[in-house]
Design an enzyme around this catalytic site. Structure first.
Site, PDB file in Angstrom:
ATOM      1  N   LYS A   1       0.850  -1.094   0.151  1.00 47.66           N
ATOM      2  CA  LYS A   1       0.055   0.041   0.017  1.00 47.66           C
ATOM      3  C   LYS A   1       0.797   1.234   0.001  1.00 47.66           C
ATOM      4  O   LYS A   1       0.333   2.533  -0.012  1.00 47.66           O
ATOM      5  CB  LYS A   1      -0.871  -0.017   1.147  1.00 47.66           C
TER       6      LYS A   1
ATOM      7  N   ASP B   1      10.099   0.903  11.352  1.00 44.14           N
ATOM      8  CA  ASP B   1       9.024  -0.024  11.671  1.00 44.14           C
ATOM      9  C   ASP B   1       8.735   0.191  13.145  1.00 44.14           C
ATOM     10  O   ASP B   1       7.849   0.022  13.488  1.00 44.14           O
ATOM     11  CB  ASP B   1       9.376  -1.212  11.294  1.00 44.14           C
TER      12      ASP B   1
ATOM     13  N   LYS C   1      14.820  -6.879   4.173  1.00 41.58           N
ATOM     14  CA  LYS C   1      15.128  -5.988   5.137  1.00 41.58           C
ATOM     15  C   LYS C   1      16.825  -6.241   5.611  1.00 41.58           C
ATOM     16  O   LYS C   1      17.598  -5.248   6.172  1.00 41.58           O
ATOM     17  CB  LYS C   1      14.122  -5.768   6.163  1.00 41.58           C
TER      18      LYS C   1
ATOM     19  N   GLY D   1      10.764 -11.517  12.648  1.00 37.28           N
ATOM     20  CA  GLY D   1      11.402 -10.307  12.310  1.00 37.28           C
ATOM     21  C   GLY D   1      10.979  -9.377  13.050  1.00 37.28           C
ATOM     22  O   GLY D   1      11.192  -8.130  13.638  1.00 37.28           O
TER      23      GLY D   1
HETATM   24  P1  NDP Z   1       8.342 -14.023  10.614  1.00 30.93           P
HETATM   25  O1  NDP Z   1       8.090 -14.693   9.217  1.00 30.93           O
HETATM   26  O2  NDP Z   1       9.362 -13.638  10.591  1.00 30.93           O
HETATM   27  O3  NDP Z   1       7.779 -14.616  11.768  1.00 30.93           O
HETATM   28  C1  NDP Z   1       6.572 -15.316  11.635  1.00 30.93           C
HETATM   29  C2  NDP Z   1       6.061 -15.476  13.189  1.00 30.93           C
HETATM   30  O4  NDP Z   1       4.936 -16.001  13.156  1.00 30.93           O
HETATM   31  C3  NDP Z   1       6.818 -16.728  13.787  1.00 30.93           C
HETATM   32  O5  NDP Z   1       7.096 -16.478  15.406  1.00 30.93           O
HETATM   33  C4  NDP Z   1       5.879 -17.847  13.539  1.00 30.93           C
HETATM   34  O6  NDP Z   1       5.969 -18.930  14.695  1.00 30.93           O
HETATM   35  C5  NDP Z   1       4.623 -17.372  14.046  1.00 30.93           C
HETATM   36  N1  NDP Z   1       3.440 -18.079  12.972  1.00 30.93           N
HETATM   37  C6  NDP Z   1       3.200 -18.201  11.977  1.00 30.93           C
HETATM   38  N2  NDP Z   1       1.874 -18.803  11.904  1.00 30.93           N
HETATM   39  C7  NDP Z   1       1.433 -19.036  13.138  1.00 30.93           C
HETATM   40  C8  NDP Z   1       0.271 -19.583  13.696  1.00 30.93           C
HETATM   41  N3  NDP Z   1      -0.603 -20.215  12.571  1.00 30.93           N
HETATM   42  N4  NDP Z   1       0.134 -19.544  14.591  1.00 30.93           N
HETATM   43  C9  NDP Z   1       0.844 -19.087  15.816  1.00 30.93           C
HETATM   44  N5  NDP Z   1       2.215 -18.650  15.131  1.00 30.93           N
HETATM   45  C10 NDP Z   1       2.396 -18.469  13.869  1.00 30.93           C
HETATM   46  O7  NDP Z   1       6.926 -12.902  10.122  1.00 30.93           O
HETATM   47  P2  NDP Z   1       7.259 -11.217  10.140  1.00 30.93           P
HETATM   48  O8  NDP Z   1       7.706 -10.850  11.534  1.00 30.93           O
HETATM   49  O9  NDP Z   1       8.151 -10.687   9.153  1.00 30.93           O
HETATM   50  O10 NDP Z   1       5.920 -10.873   9.755  1.00 30.93           O
HETATM   51  C11 NDP Z   1       4.903 -11.040  10.580  1.00 30.93           C
HETATM   52  C12 NDP Z   1       3.616 -10.193  10.561  1.00 30.93           C
HETATM   53  O11 NDP Z   1       3.664  -8.883  10.503  1.00 30.93           O
HETATM   54  C13 NDP Z   1       3.058 -10.394   9.009  1.00 30.93           C
HETATM   55  O12 NDP Z   1       1.764 -10.554   9.166  1.00 30.93           O
HETATM   56  C14 NDP Z   1       3.267  -8.932   8.303  1.00 30.93           C
HETATM   57  O13 NDP Z   1       2.383  -8.695   7.402  1.00 30.93           O
HETATM   58  C15 NDP Z   1       3.245  -8.041   9.514  1.00 30.93           C
HETATM   59  N6  NDP Z   1       3.827  -6.727   9.542  1.00 30.93           N
HETATM   60  C16 NDP Z   1       3.235  -5.482   9.612  1.00 30.93           C
HETATM   61  C17 NDP Z   1       3.923  -4.386   9.447  1.00 30.93           C
HETATM   62  C18 NDP Z   1       3.021  -3.133   9.824  1.00 30.93           C
HETATM   63  O14 NDP Z   1       3.454  -1.829   9.193  1.00 30.93           O
HETATM   64  N7  NDP Z   1       1.811  -3.220  10.086  1.00 30.93           N
HETATM   65  C19 NDP Z   1       5.061  -4.262   9.332  1.00 30.93           C
HETATM   66  C20 NDP Z   1       5.888  -5.659   9.241  1.00 30.93           C
HETATM   67  C21 NDP Z   1       5.309  -6.794   9.134  1.00 30.93           C
HETATM   68  P3  NDP Z   1       7.125 -20.176  14.492  1.00 30.93           P
HETATM   69  O15 NDP Z   1       8.540 -19.678  15.085  1.00 30.93           O
HETATM   70  O16 NDP Z   1       6.449 -21.186  15.450  1.00 30.93           O
HETATM   71  O17 NDP Z   1       6.967 -20.729  13.275  1.00 30.93           O
END
Ligand code: NDP
Length: 255
Positions: free
Chosen positions: A13, A97, A61, A120
């Protein structure tokens, strides 16, 4: 020219919201998108395109952090860069962020945050919320946080007295999943005041459930807007009235 690098990038966006802002403010600049396959080329591409600034999104990133000519501010602690700015011949990296998240929740009065997720985004937020504890589905990613704060898996959590619960997982992004089992969230929501999701564009199951417990909630849209405003300040190299700017960004972005 400004743009966002990412892969995929169609869904972003940022071009919509930044172009709307630039037009409204009468600033002679425009913002595009660039599908970058190979993150190791990010700075080379930035220089080749002769752009003034760029945002960086998934999955580049860390590359931006590694390759920027210089990294400044909180990005040095986070290890990830989401904003690149031209300064003469140099490309400088920043992270907006995490400070954008703080700006988004500035009216909340909290003492004990819990971050759900250990990816992340959780890493970035844990730098600006150093007293936050971390809850994650599985143990592997928790290793990073262990020496810094208290960490729990779904099986080991035994503290439930947090006032701010933050979902940084992708659970709920493309489904109706909760980021942790319902009974755990129930215990957490009973004591908490606020629930914040970093996911935007929809009301997640996490926020729907928090509302049932009368918590104050916020989606990731506010974080998106404030990280964008902080990036825009860096691009334009001047302070922006954040509340005035946020009004403009929210006009074009709706959950
Ligand atoms: P990562 O892929 O680095 O991490 C994902 C995390 O989510 C892990 O801890 C994983 O757990 C957990 N996870 C994934 N699926 C599930 C589930 N079904 N149930 C429980 N835990 C789950 O992701 P990011 O940190 O890069 O991004 C996360 C979110 O943040 C995304 O949705 C992204 O769109 C959003 N975001 C929003 C921003 C904004 O400006 N609003 C900016 C940046 C990101 P496990 O270790 O057990 O696999």
């Amino acid at each position: 020219m400004l743009l966002i690098f990412g892969n995929p990038i169609d869904h972003s966006k940022s071009p919509l919201m930044h172009n709307y802002f630039l037009k409204k403010m009468g600033i002679n600049e425009c913002y595009g998108r660039f599908l970058l396959q190979d993150g190791s080329k990010i700075i080379e591409k930035f220089k080749e395109l002769k752009i003034n600034g760029a945002n960086v999104t998934i999955p580049h990133k860390e590359w931006a952090y590694k390759l920027a000519d210089e990294v400044r501010g909180i990005a040095t602690k986070i290890g990830a860069v989401n904003t690149l700015v031209r300064e003469g011949e140099k490309v400088i990296g920043y992270n907006t962020d995490a400070p954008g998240f703080l700006e988004a929740i500035k009216e909340f009065e909290y003492k004990k945050p819990l971050i759900i997720g250990a990816g992340g985004t959780a890493k970035a937020l844990s730098v600006v919320l150093p007293n936050a504890h971390i809850l994650n589905r599985s143990p592997k990613r928790l290793e990073f946080f262990k020496s810094k704060t208290k960490v729990f898996t779904w099986d080991s959590i035994n503290e439930f007295n947090y006032d701010l619960i933050i979902n940084t997982t992708s659970a709920g992004l493309n489904d109706e999943n909760l980021p942790a089992p319902e009974d755990i969230l129930e215990k957490l929501f009973k004591n908490a005041k606020y629930a914040v999701d970093v996911i935007y564009g929809k009301e997640t199951a996490f926020l729907k459930m928090a509302k049932k417990f009368n918590l104050k909630t916020k989606s990731g849209l506010d974080m998106l807007v404030y990280q964008g405003i902080l990036a825009m300040e860096l691009f334009l190299k001047k302070k922006i009235d954040k509340e005035k700017a946020a009004k403009i960004y929210f006009e074009i972005l709706k959950d």
